[in-house]
Design a protein around this motif. Structure first.
Motif, PDB file in Angstrom:
ATOM      1  N   PHE A 209       0.789  -1.236  -0.127  1.00 13.20           N
ATOM      2  CA  PHE A 209       0.005  -0.048   0.161  1.00 13.20           C
ATOM      3  C   PHE A 209       0.855   1.237   0.028  1.00 13.20           C
ATOM      4  O   PHE A 209       0.302   2.302  -0.643  1.00 13.20           O
ATOM      5  CB  PHE A 209      -0.911   0.046   1.151  1.00 13.20           C
ATOM      6  CG  PHE A 209      -2.188  -0.941   1.141  1.00 13.20           C
ATOM      7  CD1 PHE A 209      -3.162  -0.608   0.236  1.00 13.20           C
ATOM      8  CD2 PHE A 209      -2.228  -2.377   1.598  1.00 13.20           C
ATOM      9  CE1 PHE A 209      -4.255  -1.538   0.164  1.00 13.20           C
ATOM     10  CE2 PHE A 209      -3.189  -3.252   1.411  1.00 13.20           C
ATOM     11  CZ  PHE A 209      -4.303  -2.864   0.706  1.00 13.20           C
ATOM     12  N   LYS A 210       2.127   1.109   0.557  1.00 15.51           N
ATOM     13  CA  LYS A 210       3.058   2.088   0.370  1.00 15.51           C
ATOM     14  C   LYS A 210       3.552   2.668  -0.606  1.00 15.51           C
ATOM     15  O   LYS A 210       3.723   3.701  -1.228  1.00 15.51           O
ATOM     16  CB  LYS A 210       3.943   2.151   1.651  1.00 15.51           C
ATOM     17  CG  LYS A 210       3.574   2.214   3.111  1.00 15.51           C
ATOM     18  CD  LYS A 210       4.684   2.124   3.919  1.00 15.51           C
ATOM     19  CE  LYS A 210       4.397   2.063   5.425  1.00 15.51           C
ATOM     20  NZ  LYS A 210       5.579   2.047   6.503  1.00 15.51           N
ATOM     21  N   GLN A 211       3.888   1.435  -1.294  1.00 14.97           N
ATOM     22  CA  GLN A 211       4.616   1.713  -2.603  1.00 14.97           C
ATOM     23  C   GLN A 211       4.207   1.536  -4.162  1.00 14.97           C
ATOM     24  O   GLN A 211       4.494   1.916  -4.869  1.00 14.97           O
ATOM     25  CB  GLN A 211       5.988   0.596  -2.677  1.00 14.97           C
ATOM     26  CG  GLN A 211       7.105   0.624  -1.660  1.00 14.97           C
ATOM     27  CD  GLN A 211       7.875  -0.060  -1.041  1.00 14.97           C
ATOM     28  OE1 GLN A 211       8.176  -1.142  -2.135  1.00 14.97           O
ATOM     29  NE2 GLN A 211       8.984   0.140  -0.368  1.00 14.97           N
ATOM     30  N   SER A 212       2.966   0.729  -3.933  1.00 12.74           N
ATOM     31  CA  SER A 212       2.174   0.455  -5.291  1.00 12.74           C
ATOM     32  C   SER A 212       1.598   1.840  -5.780  1.00 12.74           C
ATOM     33  O   SER A 212       1.204   2.935  -4.940  1.00 12.74           O
ATOM     34  CB  SER A 212       0.843  -0.362  -4.982  1.00 12.74           C
ATOM     35  OG  SER A 212       0.591  -0.642  -6.175  1.00 12.74           O
ATOM     36  N   ARG A 213       1.525   2.053  -7.029  1.00 15.41           N
ATOM     37  CA  ARG A 213       0.975   3.133  -7.662  1.00 15.41           C
ATOM     38  C   ARG A 213      -0.331   3.050  -8.242  1.00 15.41           C
ATOM     39  O   ARG A 213      -0.974   3.605  -8.797  1.00 15.41           O
ATOM     40  CB  ARG A 213       1.918   4.057  -8.475  1.00 15.41           C
ATOM     41  CG  ARG A 213       3.114   4.416  -8.101  1.00 15.41           C
ATOM     42  CD  ARG A 213       3.804   5.585  -9.097  1.00 15.41           C
ATOM     43  NE  ARG A 213       3.957   4.881 -10.244  1.00 15.41           N
ATOM     44  CZ  ARG A 213       4.457   5.721 -11.492  1.00 15.41           C
ATOM     45  NH1 ARG A 213       4.278   6.788 -11.410  1.00 15.41           N
ATOM     46  NH2 ARG A 213       4.581   5.179 -12.471  1.00 15.41           N
ATOM     47  N   VAL A 214      -0.621   1.483  -8.459  1.00 12.81           N
ATOM     48  CA  VAL A 214      -1.842   1.359  -9.371  1.00 12.81           C
ATOM     49  C   VAL A 214      -2.550  -0.031  -8.479  1.00 12.81           C
ATOM     50  O   VAL A 214      -2.238  -0.727  -7.895  1.00 12.81           O
ATOM     51  CB  VAL A 214      -1.402   0.313 -10.488  1.00 12.81           C
ATOM     52  CG1 VAL A 214      -2.443  -0.126 -11.414  1.00 12.81           C
ATOM     53  CG2 VAL A 214      -0.339   1.005 -11.378  1.00 12.81           C
ATOM     54  N   PHE A 215      -3.923   0.719  -8.219  1.00 12.24           N
ATOM     55  CA  PHE A 215      -4.729  -0.142  -7.317  1.00 12.24           C
ATOM     56  C   PHE A 215      -6.078  -0.541  -8.431  1.00 12.24           C
ATOM     57  O   PHE A 215      -6.618   0.434  -9.051  1.00 12.24           O
ATOM     58  CB  PHE A 215      -5.163   0.540  -6.265  1.00 12.24           C
ATOM     59  CG  PHE A 215      -3.903   1.062  -5.403  1.00 12.24           C
ATOM     60  CD1 PHE A 215      -3.880   0.266  -4.185  1.00 12.24           C
ATOM     61  CD2 PHE A 215      -3.257   1.836  -5.596  1.00 12.24           C
ATOM     62  CE1 PHE A 215      -2.910   0.530  -3.441  1.00 12.24           C
ATOM     63  CE2 PHE A 215      -1.992   2.162  -4.999  1.00 12.24           C
ATOM     64  CZ  PHE A 215      -1.965   1.737  -3.461  1.00 12.24           C
ATOM     65  N   GLY A 216      -6.749  -1.608  -7.857  1.00 11.33           N
ATOM     66  CA  GLY A 216      -7.999  -1.712  -8.311  1.00 11.33           C
ATOM     67  C   GLY A 216      -8.899  -1.056  -7.335  1.00 11.33           C
ATOM     68  O   GLY A 216      -8.500  -1.084  -6.171  1.00 11.33           O
TER      69      GLY A 216
ATOM     70  N   GLU B 126       3.428  10.342  -5.513  1.00 11.79           N
ATOM     71  CA  GLU B 126       2.810  11.724  -5.974  1.00 11.79           C
ATOM     72  C   GLU B 126       1.497  11.458  -6.411  1.00 11.79           C
ATOM     73  O   GLU B 126       0.575  12.699  -6.442  1.00 11.79           O
ATOM     74  CB  GLU B 126       3.542  12.642  -6.713  1.00 11.79           C
ATOM     75  CG  GLU B 126       5.257  12.886  -5.876  1.00 11.79           C
ATOM     76  CD  GLU B 126       6.064  13.675  -6.815  1.00 11.79           C
ATOM     77  OE1 GLU B 126       5.662  13.830  -7.916  1.00 11.79           O
ATOM     78  OE2 GLU B 126       6.864  13.956  -6.248  1.00 11.79           O
ATOM     79  N   LYS B 127       1.001  10.380  -7.147  1.00 15.48           N
ATOM     80  CA  LYS B 127      -0.317  10.271  -7.708  1.00 15.48           C
ATOM     81  C   LYS B 127      -0.216   8.663  -7.751  1.00 15.48           C
ATOM     82  O   LYS B 127       0.704   7.954  -7.715  1.00 15.48           O
ATOM     83  CB  LYS B 127      -0.247  10.828  -9.288  1.00 15.48           C
ATOM     84  CG  LYS B 127       0.745  10.230 -10.204  1.00 15.48           C
ATOM     85  CD  LYS B 127       0.760  10.821 -11.495  1.00 15.48           C
ATOM     86  CE  LYS B 127       1.844   9.934 -12.413  1.00 15.48           C
ATOM     87  NZ  LYS B 127       1.883  11.002 -13.747  1.00 15.48           N
ATOM     88  N   VAL B 128      -1.513   8.272  -7.843  1.00 17.71           N
ATOM     89  CA  VAL B 128      -1.713   6.770  -7.968  1.00 17.71           C
ATOM     90  C   VAL B 128      -3.033   6.688  -9.104  1.00 17.71           C
ATOM     91  O   VAL B 128      -3.707   7.659  -9.634  1.00 17.71           O
ATOM     92  CB  VAL B 128      -2.428   6.425  -6.827  1.00 17.71           C
ATOM     93  CG1 VAL B 128      -1.648   6.408  -5.588  1.00 17.71           C
ATOM     94  CG2 VAL B 128      -3.774   7.174  -6.266  1.00 17.71           C
ATOM     95  N   TYR B 129      -2.934   5.306  -9.623  1.00 13.59           N
ATOM     96  CA  TYR B 129      -3.834   5.031 -10.816  1.00 13.59           C
ATOM     97  C   TYR B 129      -4.815   4.010 -10.104  1.00 13.59           C
ATOM     98  O   TYR B 129      -4.523   2.977  -9.515  1.00 13.59           O
ATOM     99  CB  TYR B 129      -2.903   4.509 -11.867  1.00 13.59           C
ATOM    100  CG  TYR B 129      -1.977   5.448 -12.517  1.00 13.59           C
ATOM    101  CD1 TYR B 129      -2.265   6.184 -13.632  1.00 13.59           C
ATOM    102  CD2 TYR B 129      -0.725   5.640 -11.816  1.00 13.59           C
ATOM    103  CE1 TYR B 129      -1.216   6.958 -14.132  1.00 13.59           C
ATOM    104  CE2 TYR B 129       0.150   6.287 -12.252  1.00 13.59           C
ATOM    105  CZ  TYR B 129       0.008   7.041 -13.496  1.00 13.59           C
ATOM    106  OH  TYR B 129       0.990   7.747 -14.054  1.00 13.59           O
ATOM    107  N   PHE B 130      -6.120   4.378 -10.495  1.00 10.91           N
ATOM    108  CA  PHE B 130      -7.034   3.290 -10.109  1.00 10.91           C
ATOM    109  C   PHE B 130      -7.770   2.691 -11.435  1.00 10.91           C
ATOM    110  O   PHE B 130      -8.227   3.259 -11.976  1.00 10.91           O
ATOM    111  CB  PHE B 130      -8.189   4.036  -9.327  1.00 10.91           C
ATOM    112  CG  PHE B 130      -7.748   4.433  -7.848  1.00 10.91           C
ATOM    113  CD1 PHE B 130      -7.450   3.660  -6.790  1.00 10.91           C
ATOM    114  CD2 PHE B 130      -7.923   5.900  -7.549  1.00 10.91           C
ATOM    115  CE1 PHE B 130      -6.895   4.128  -5.802  1.00 10.91           C
ATOM    116  CE2 PHE B 130      -7.550   6.105  -6.449  1.00 10.91           C
ATOM    117  CZ  PHE B 130      -6.780   5.377  -5.363  1.00 10.91           C
ATOM    118  N   GLU B 131      -7.726   1.365 -11.318  1.00 10.66           N
ATOM    119  CA  GLU B 131      -8.168   0.607 -12.383  1.00 10.66           C
ATOM    120  C   GLU B 131      -9.785   0.289 -11.931  1.00 10.66           C
ATOM    121  O   GLU B 131     -10.067  -0.382 -10.990  1.00 10.66           O
ATOM    122  CB  GLU B 131      -7.795  -0.664 -12.891  1.00 10.66           C
ATOM    123  CG  GLU B 131      -6.157  -0.466 -13.071  1.00 10.66           C
ATOM    124  CD  GLU B 131      -6.066   0.202 -14.541  1.00 10.66           C
ATOM    125  OE1 GLU B 131      -6.826   0.004 -15.290  1.00 10.66           O
ATOM    126  OE2 GLU B 131      -5.016   0.616 -14.671  1.00 10.66           O
TER     127      GLU B 131
END
Length: 292
Positions: A64-71, A104-109
């Motif tokens: 959760f700290k290092q991932s930039r891509v999440f469902g 700095e930003k996250v991507y949500f699928e």
């Protein structure tokens, strides 16, 4: 009994107990939750939306700290929805301030494609969503019934439009101003609910010009278990293009004038995808665990 982190966030507000509530459940990649249990959790929380986030690119204790891509999925107390703005903002806030995201930003699928959220300063966020421009809706008896249920009457001067993707109906009476929208007391009768089902309506947006803001709105969605949603990010993917046509501008300061109320910043992007940039703030209310 498995435990999951759960965070309740007030979105589109700088202060607690305003804006729109969302619950965010952090689902580790190695401990998924099935659909029925997600729906049961959302019903238990009994607020407009509960979001479920799962890291997609990394695994392990720091995912959760290092991932930039999440469902990312969203559930009302009664059903899963295709798009939810305030719960997306809440998910980003939970990642940054409760789950320790180092990005700095996250991507949500999501079911509406990939959504990008940029972390700003002072609990602020900027989200890129697909625009859903509405078009005039053919007027029939069902449409008249819905409009009368929301505004108190139907008359030919009322503009009625429908967004093709989200199926949000926009109702605009040019004689009404912001205070009129604040004072609306919709009558969501069985006849209104049946008419909305026949027209495949998901929600209705009542909107007007507003002093102090470019426009204001309220959002009613009894067809998915929410009589009134306090602040609806997804509605502004429809309202942005709608008000662009009327005001001839691409940047807006909007206000959703429910009892809780919330400020929404909008910027229509000039690109092939016709994106809408939605900005706002968020505040953590509760952080803990849920037993499943």
């Amino acid at each position: 009994m498995p435990q999951y982190r759960i965070i309740t966030v007030d979105a589109f507000t700088k202060v607690a107990f305003k804006g729109n509530q969302a619950a965010v459940v952090a689902v580790p990649s190695d401990s998924p939750i099935d659909d029925d249990t997600m729906q049961a959790i959302a019903a238990e929380m009994n607020i407009s939306e509960t979001a479920f986030i799962t890291p997609l690119m990394l695994q392990g204790p720091d995912e959760f700290k290092q991932s930039r891509v999440f469902g990312l999925r969203w559930f009302t107390p009664t059903c899963e929805v295709k798009l939810c703005g305030h719960a997306t903002l809440a998910a980003a806030h939970a990642l940054k301030y409760e789950l320790g995201s180092e990005c700095e930003k996250v991507y949500f699928e999501t079911a509406s494609g990939q959504l990008i959220v940029y972390f700003g300063l002072d609990n602020s966020y900027s989200m890129t969503f697909p625009a859903d421009p509405p078009a005039p809706m053919p007027i029939n008896d069902d449409v008249k019934t819905i409009v009368a249920g929301i505004l108190g009457e139907y008359k030919p001067s009322i503009q009625v439009e429908i967004s093709p993707s989200l199926r949000y109906m926009v109702v605009y009476d040019p004689t009404k101003v912001g205070e009129d929208i604040v004072q609306l007391e919709p009558k969501l009768s069985p006849e209104v609910l049946a008419a909305g089902k026949r027209e495949s309506i998901i929600g209705v947006i009542a909107t007007a010009k507003s002093s102090g803001h470019d426009f204001c709105s309220r959002f009613f969605a009894p067809w998915c278990g929410i009589n009134e949603d306090p602040v609806t990010g997804s509605a502004h993917t429809v309202l942005g293009p709608f008000w662009q046509e009327k005001l001839g501008k691409t940047s807006f300061n909007a206000y959703q004038c429910s009892k809780r109320g919330g400020e929404v910043g909008l910027q229509l992007e000039c690109n092939d995808d016709k994106d809408v940039n939605i900005s706002g703030w968020a505040v953590t209310i509760v952080s803990g665990t849920i037993n499943v």
